[in-house]
Structures are given as C-alpha cells and as structure tokens.
Design an enzyme around this catalytic site. Structure first.
Site, PDB file in Angstrom:
ATOM      1  N   GLY A  69       0.795  -1.215   0.000  1.00 54.79           N
ATOM      2  CA  GLY A  69       0.000   0.000   0.000  1.00 54.79           C
ATOM      3  C   GLY A  69       0.830   1.268   0.000  1.00 54.79           C
ATOM      4  CG  HIS A 197      -0.338  -6.618   4.942  1.00 57.80           C
ATOM      5  ND1 HIS A 197      -0.545  -6.314   6.258  1.00 57.80           N
ATOM      6  CD2 HIS A 197       0.072  -5.469   4.360  1.00 57.80           C
ATOM      7  CE1 HIS A 197      -0.263  -5.046   6.478  1.00 57.80           C
ATOM      8  NE2 HIS A 197       0.115  -4.505   5.337  1.00 57.80           N
ATOM      9  CB  THR A 233      12.583  -9.123 -11.738  1.00 54.06           C
ATOM     10  OG1 THR A 233      13.718  -8.906 -12.579  1.00 54.06           O
ATOM     11  CG2 THR A 233      12.008 -10.508 -11.987  1.00 54.06           C
ATOM     12  CB  CYS A 320       2.246   2.863   9.753  1.00 53.41           C
ATOM     13  SG  CYS A 320       1.865   1.695   8.429  1.00 53.41           S
TER      14      CYS A 320
END
Length: 373
Positions: A69, A197, A233, A320
C-alpha cells in the site's frame, strides 16, 4: 487467542499461499525471459493481472503490481502530481494515512506544491470539499475508509466534484477491500491503491489502479516492467497470491451485513458497560470491520497489554505508528484532546469474526477497565 487487529494485518489465506507456491519453487522463471519457464511465469503474471482487473471492473492495462500500500500510494500521489502539472495545488485531509501525508510533504518541500487541508467534523466526515477545490487543483487524495476510526467517505461524489474543476482523484482503498464496493467506474477515480496483507495475501504485495490515458511519472526506473510504470523483475508469486485472495473475498451483502450487526452489538455493549468509553468515527458511515474507542482515565498501551494477557489482541490505531509516543494524528485532527487520544483502542475484524469472539472481547475490555478505575 482472539485476534482483533485485522486492520493492521490479516492472516494469510492458505489458498493464496498454495497458489503462490509453484512460483516460489519449481516455476522460478523471470517473466521477462523469452524461454519456456519465463513464458509460463509471464502467463501466470498476466492471468493474475486479469483477475485483479476483474475485481475492480478495470482493464488489465490499468493494473500495476507493487510491493504494498505504501508504494502504491506514493506512486499514485507523486506520480500523478508530477506528470499532470496543470497547477501545484493539492487537496487532502489530515486524517489520511502517513503514506499520503509523507507523499504530500515531499511534493511541498521538493516541488513547491501547496495543499488545502479539508475541514472535518468530530466523526471524521469532510465538511468543506467544494470550497477547497480550485482551478489549479492538480490532485485530490482521500482514503475510502479511515484505518483508525473506520469512517467511510463518499468517494464517488467527491471524485465527480474534483473532475468538474479538472483535478485528478486518488483514493487509498487499503482498508476498503472486501467491505466497500470498489468498482473504479462507479467510484470515478483516476487512481486507487490497495495492500494485499489487509485481506489474506502475504505482506509485501500491493496493487495500483491507474486509469487509462492518465499520465503517471514512475518512481522506480529501470527495465520498463509494469507498463513502464514500475521497473524491476515482477514478483509473480505474490501477484498470484493477491489475485487469489481477492477472488476469495465474500461477495454477499448479507455476509458484510452480519459483520456490521455483530460490530454494532459489540459497540452497544462496550458503551453500555463502560461509562468512560466513547466511540470514535461515524456511528453509521462506518466500515463493517472497525470499532474504535477512547476510554477516559485509562492508558491505552497499558490497556492493550492487559487485554493481551486475557488473549485479546487489538491495537491503539495505525500499525505504522506503533511505538510512537505521540497521540494519533487522526484523533487530533477530529478534535479529540491529546490526553484522551492517548487512551485509544481499536478492534478490527474479518468476515470470519464471530459474535462469540466479540462477546468475549467486550467482557475482557470491561474487566480490564474496571481493574484500573
């Protein structure tokens, strides 16, 4: 143990891991390679992209896989603002996630942007949106669901108003997946960010939707993967996992309605049995999976530890910001006193949370509060 901190992270769905496993082991090809293993990896990546696009009613070409996110939000806000310089005016809210606030701060410091911060009521609802828009507004960024208090914003209406003055609109939909309708055409957004998640995919995977023909300045430069918007990648395994997790989400309004019912019952019990408790966020325009409170006279961190001793795992707000001694910026932005904001506790659920789980949580909360009063 009863885990009620799903807004921070959710358990990984076994089906998502099972779907990803071959692309972590025997099918290890680079999707940019032209040999057979590479072509198989590319096919799996594009199948996952098509699945994700279908979830959002978008085109495959509008889906960018990211690391989560935070990256999706940074790429949307900074990338849209720098690629569409019709002006240097932004509109957002002080209750946004730190990824939004930090991206806007970067644009202000390094690129001379100016931000109008929206006024909010005590439940976190937006008050003056139309007044904040200007002819030089480049971008509006507002979350679909607040991650701490659960208040839901009317994104479709807000995006339409932004477009009327020529501004682009991004929404952080990280907390909305599985709970709110995320048809990008109905929402009328130019960009939308999610994180795997939060709904059963592993940590480290996310998605950014970017509307066709909308210009986006890449943040990561290199080989031009992901439609030249996110070089590097690709993580095929996690792309497959996030697509699988999205497909496993309940689609029935009845299932979401049942979570809303037991959430409301839980809120009512907490407020009835703990006089010091007050609900934060909007009582009606609230995501089904979040119930958050401030409890006067109780230290929030102490309460969390006591609840954990009783087997109830919750949080005080955004993961967070965990470990930060400062009160929640969200609660301060809606006018809650700093001392009271330090008492916050957030319960967040999944579709599998039961009425019994919440009854036990309410009883444990009452016992813990009584211990300290």
């Amino acid at each position: 143990m009863i885990y009620l901190d799903n807004a921070a992270t959710s358990p990984v769905r076994p089906e998502a891991l099972q779907a990803a496993w071959p692309w972590l082991t025997s099918e290890f090809g680079n999707p940019s390679s032209t040999h057979e293993p590479g072509l198989r990896a590319k096919a799996a990546l594009e199948d996952a992209r098509a699945q994700v696009a279908n979830f959002f009613n978008a085109k495959s070409s509008e889906i960018v896989f990211t690391s989560g996110g935070t990256e999706s939000i940074n790429q949307a806000i900074i990338g849209l603002a720098l690629a569409n310089p019709r002006g240097k005016h932004l509109v957002s809210s002080r209750t946004e996630h730190q990824a939004v606030l930090a991206s806007i701060d970067f644009l202000e410091r390094e690129h001379g942007f100016e931000t109008t911060w929206l006024q909010l009521d005590s439940a976190g609802n937006i008050l003056n949106f139309q007044d904040a828009l200007r002819n030089d507004t480049t971008l509006v960024s507002l979350m679909t669901v607040n991650n701490e208090i659960g208040t839901v914003h009317p994104i479709g209406e807000l995006a339409t108003a932004a477009h009327e003055v020529g501004a682009l609109f991004h929404t952080d939909a990280v907390q909305a997946v599985g709970w709110q309708e995320l048809d990008v055409h109905a929402l009328n957004v130019d960009a939308l960010s999610i994180s795997g998640h939060k709904f059963g995919a592993p940590k480290g995977c996310g998605v950014l939707f970017v509307k066709s023909r909308v210009q986006l300045e890449p943040l990561i430069h290199g080989g031009g993967q992901e439609h030249e918007l996110r070089s590097g990648t690709q993580n095929v395994a996690w792309a497959v996992a996030i697509a699988t997790a999205l497909e496993l989400l309940p689609t029935s309004d009845a299932e979401i309605g049942e979570v809303s019912r037991i959430r409301d019952q839980f809120i009512s019990q907490v407020l009835a049995t703990i006089p010091q408790a007050a609900l934060t966020g909007d009582a009606t325009m609230r995501n089904a999976n979040i119930a958050s409170f401030v409890i006067a006279g109780i230290n929030g961190e102490t309460l969390l530890l006591e609840l954990e001793r009783k087997g109830i795992l919750v949080s005080s707000g955004s993961a967070c910001a965990a470990g930060n001694d400062e009160p929640s910026h969200v609660l301060l932005a809606i006018g809650i006193d700093p001392d009271l904001a330090q008492t916050a506790v957030r319960f967040s659920f999944t579709h599998a949370t039961t009425e019994h789980d919440l009854q036990l949580a309410a009883d444990a909360l009452q016992e813990c509060v009584a211990k300290f009063v």
